[in-house]
Write an enzyme that holds these catalytic residues in place. Structure first.
Site, short mmCIF file in Angstrom:
data_model
loop_
_atom_site.label_atom_id
_atom_site.label_comp_id
_atom_site.label_asym_id
_atom_site.label_seq_id
_atom_site.Cartn_x
_atom_site.Cartn_y
_atom_site.Cartn_z
CD GLU A 154 33.86 33.99 54.79
OE1 GLU A 154 35.08 34.36 54.31
OE2 GLU A 154 33.76 34.27 56.23
CB CYS A 266 36.87 36.53 60.95
SG CYS A 266 35.16 36.40 59.27
CE LYS A 327 43.53 42.16 56.45
NZ LYS A 327 43.52 40.56 55.82
NE ARG A 334 32.48 44.04 61.37
CZ ARG A 334 31.68 43.39 60.22
NH1 ARG A 334 30.90 42.44 60.07
NH2 ARG A 334 32.87 43.30 59.10
#
Length: 446
Positions: A154, A266, A327, A334
């Site tokens: 993804e 990520c 953000k 996290r």
């Protein structure tokens, strides 16, 4: 199409809702019965713009279901998507326990052809392990069922995930079977109708592509933060430098904004995992290690600037924080820079008054009733009687505040801007001491 998704976290929910919106019948499986119950009651556990309405509409239409019944999921789907978490182990490698557990679950119940798709971010070679787990489970019950394994990483940005899924810039498919390619093409055809954005490659290349993409973006961020730190020392304005280099189409403007470092679920995890993967094959990834080191150092830059401006004495000071999410448009904290900042300020004995438009509940979950931390109702409440304002997340509502009101609330008109939101000359005319990242008055923080 009949689609089953294992995992109802960020990727699973967005993928399931968007596939259902295209008319597919999607069943989402999760082992957390409480989460499934909440989802069936219409409660979405994450903040993602537009996701609540998308889930609600497709649940009511009968195209989207949530259950803990794995057997139902395996029986239902031609496409079996694995979208569970791959948290980092202590050595930085991706923890594949959940991925391989789902593979076993599929193998223990599979009775007819299915495409097993790894949607989770996984290191190169995971598809082979998934295939082996399914085959082992089939053999364990003396069963035979044909299946293919596909890597389909993804590329969803938190805060814009639905748009990214509905109008993707690419759909990467890793497969070794042409028949599977055509079925995957049919699944994604509603989202690539205007322009074929399917990129088909071998499985291992697809697995590496995901890590490579995130590592490249993380590299751009750390590189700009390095340049910003140089700019402060030589008297240059990094924002003018950014415009100067971004105009080059080979560089572009994306991900070249200096700040307090990257966070989220990520980039930190994926850079660590790629470093670990390189080590496992005997390669020392010097650039990737530097990217990680620069980012960890950058997360503390506002604290170091605050120590500098207050001569190293933060004990007894009150500092306001605007922004807690890593953000805008998400409540995800996290690996957020805010966590490094809050922890360091509290350790220095400061009082912290913090506000975020959507991450307040997450902050309460993480910090509870931590001594010295006050979570405030709005941005101006956070600034009341603070000795300085630290801007950590570039939420839209922070871009044009009432500066007169802000100045009257602060004990000292001091702004440490970790996102370069304001024009230094304008802020100076309004009577503020203003220190940003790589511009304006120099406040070099070692």
């Amino acid at each position: 199409m009949r689609v089953t998704i294992f995992g109802s976290g960020y990727v699973g929910l967005v993928t399931g809702a968007c596939l259902a919106e295209a008319g597919n019948h999607v069943v989402c499986i999760d082992v957390d019965a409480r989460k499934v119950e909440r989802l069936n009651q219409g409660e979405v556990p994450i903040h993602e713009p537009g996701l609540d309405a998308l889930i609600k509409r497709n649940r009511e239409a009968g195209r989207l279901e949530f259950t803990t019944d794995a057997a139902r999921g395996v029986e239902h789907g031609l496409f079996q998507l694995i979208a569970v978490g791959t948290p980092p182990d202590e050595d930085g490698s991706a923890d594949l326990r959940h991925v391989l557990s789902v593979a076993r679950t599929i193998g223990e119940r599979l009775a007819r052809y299915a495409i097993v798709i790894t949607k989770s971010t996984v290191p190169v070679g995971t598809a082979d392990k998934v295939r082996a787990e399914v085959e082992k489970a089939l053999a364990g019950r003396n069963a035979r069922a044909e299946f293919d394994v596909v890597s389909n990483p993804e590329f969803l940005k938190e805060g814009a995930a639905i748009q990214d899924f509905m109008k993707p810039d690419r759909v990467v498919i890793g497969t070794d079977n042409p028949r599977t390619t055509e079925l995957m093409r049919a699944l994604y055809e509603p989202f690539t109708r205007q322009h074929d954005r399917l990129i088909v490659m071998d499985i291992r290349s697809a697995e590496l592509t995901k890590y490579a993409a995130n590592a490249m973006l993380a590299t751009k961020i750390s590189f700009m933060n390095e340049l910003a730190n140089v700019a402060e020392r030589v008297g240059a304005d990094i924002e003018k430098v950014r415009i100067g280099i971004g105009s080059d189409p080979r560089i572009g403007y994306s991900f070249i904004y200096p700040g307090t470092g990257y966070g989220g679920s990520c980039f930190p995890k994926d850079v660590k995992a790629l470093v670990r993967s390189a080590h496992e094959v005997g390669y020392e990834p010097a650039v990737l290690k530097a990217v990680e080191e620069v980012n960890e150092h950058q997360k503390g830059i506002l604290v170091r600037k605050a120590r500098r401006v207050f001569d190293g004495r933060l004990a007894g000071r009150t500092l306001a924080l605007w922004g807690l999410a890593f953000k805008p448009n998400t409540d995800d904290m996290r690996e957020a820079p805010s966590r490094v900042i809050v922890d360091a300020l509290l350790a220095d004995g400061a009082q912290v008054r913090a506000y975020d438009p959507v991450a307040m509940e997450e902050a309460r979950r993480l910090y509870g009733r931590a001594a010295g931390l006050t979570l405030c109702r709005d941005a101006y409440a956070a600034a009341e009687q603070a000795d300085a304002l630290l801007i950590v997340t570039e939420w839209q509502e922070f871009r044009s505040p009432d500066f007169d009101r802000l100045k009257s609330l602060l004990r000292r008109p001091l702004i440490l801007d970790g996102r370069n939101l304001y024009d230094p000359a304008l802020i100076a005319r309004l009577g503020f001491d203003y220190y940003a990242i790589g511009r304006g008055k120099s406040l070099v923080a070692d």
